[in-house]
Motif scaffolding. Structure first.
Motif, mmCIF file in Angstrom:
data_model
loop_
_atom_site.group_PDB
_atom_site.id
_atom_site.type_symbol
_atom_site.label_atom_id
_atom_site.label_comp_id
_atom_site.label_asym_id
_atom_site.label_seq_id
_atom_site.Cartn_x
_atom_site.Cartn_y
_atom_site.Cartn_z
ATOM 1 N N GLU A 194 0.959 -1.273 0.026
ATOM 2 C CA GLU A 194 0.077 0.050 0.041
ATOM 3 C C GLU A 194 0.781 1.308 0.116
ATOM 4 O O GLU A 194 0.548 2.311 -0.746
ATOM 5 C CB GLU A 194 -0.954 0.142 1.257
ATOM 6 C CG GLU A 194 -1.882 -0.952 1.320
ATOM 7 C CD GLU A 194 -2.879 -0.908 2.300
ATOM 8 O OE1 GLU A 194 -2.941 0.205 3.083
ATOM 9 O OE2 GLU A 194 -3.244 -1.977 2.714
ATOM 10 N N ARG A 230 1.000 4.185 -2.869
ATOM 11 C CA ARG A 230 0.666 5.590 -2.405
ATOM 12 C C ARG A 230 1.941 6.235 -2.960
ATOM 13 O O ARG A 230 1.550 7.627 -3.532
ATOM 14 C CB ARG A 230 0.508 5.719 -0.975
ATOM 15 C CG ARG A 230 -0.884 5.379 -0.337
ATOM 16 C CD ARG A 230 -1.191 6.030 1.026
ATOM 17 N NE ARG A 230 -0.114 5.503 2.101
ATOM 18 C CZ ARG A 230 -0.141 4.340 2.834
ATOM 19 N NH1 ARG A 230 -1.284 3.306 2.473
ATOM 20 N NH2 ARG A 230 0.773 4.075 3.418
ATOM 21 N N HIS A 243 -3.287 0.853 -10.724
ATOM 22 C CA HIS A 243 -3.797 0.908 -9.406
ATOM 23 C C HIS A 243 -5.327 0.170 -9.109
ATOM 24 O O HIS A 243 -5.753 -0.423 -8.097
ATOM 25 C CB HIS A 243 -3.658 2.218 -8.661
ATOM 26 C CG HIS A 243 -4.133 2.113 -7.236
ATOM 27 N ND1 HIS A 243 -5.036 2.710 -6.746
ATOM 28 C CD2 HIS A 243 -3.391 1.645 -6.164
ATOM 29 C CE1 HIS A 243 -5.217 2.525 -5.387
ATOM 30 N NE2 HIS A 243 -4.052 1.920 -5.061
#
Length: 135
Positions: A6, A10, A39
């Motif tokens: 994650e 990001r 994504h």
């Protein structure tokens, strides 16, 4: 998806979304679109993403040395995309005008049992899979 995966997504999403001057690179806008589309794909979102030379790579593990068994997507000077791999010596799979088509090509070429990303490097992943397969 792990916190490590994650966090990597990001970071890449933030960098891709940064405002850039068009003269800095004509590849910035198509690359940003590619990152967003990739994504949004759940099968790719569970893999560890990394970038270089306006290419988006996916690894089945989170640490360097990453795996090289998944095709990657790059941006061309005219704003189009290419899909190559899984390794640098593999032939180009295709070129396309669409980030969505490029992402779909990568998904179509994912190895069996791909994801979520393993916490560790390629050697540790291979050992883990070897031990799992002998059970």
């Amino acid at each position: 998806m792990t916190n490590t995966v994650e966090a990597a997504w990001r970071k890449i999403l933030a960098r891709a979304g940064e405002a850039r001057r068009p003269e800095e690179s004509p590849l910035a806008a198509p690359f940003a679109k590619l990152v967003l589309v990739a994504h949004a794909e759940p099968l790719l979102r569970q893999l560890y993403p990394w970038t270089g030379m306006w290419e988006l790579h996916f690894s089945r593990c989170t640490e360097i040395r990453h795996t090289w068994d998944i095709p990657y997507i790059g941006t061309l000077a005219d704003g189009r995309y290419y899909v190559e791999g899984p390794s640098r010596t593999s032939p180009r799979i295709a070129e396309t005008d669409s980030a969505r088509v490029a992402v779909a090509m990568v998904v179509d070429h994912l190895p069996p049992h791909c994801g979520p990303a393993f916490i560790g490097n390629a050697e540790e992943l291979a050992a883990h899979e070897g031990a799992r397969d002998t059970m």
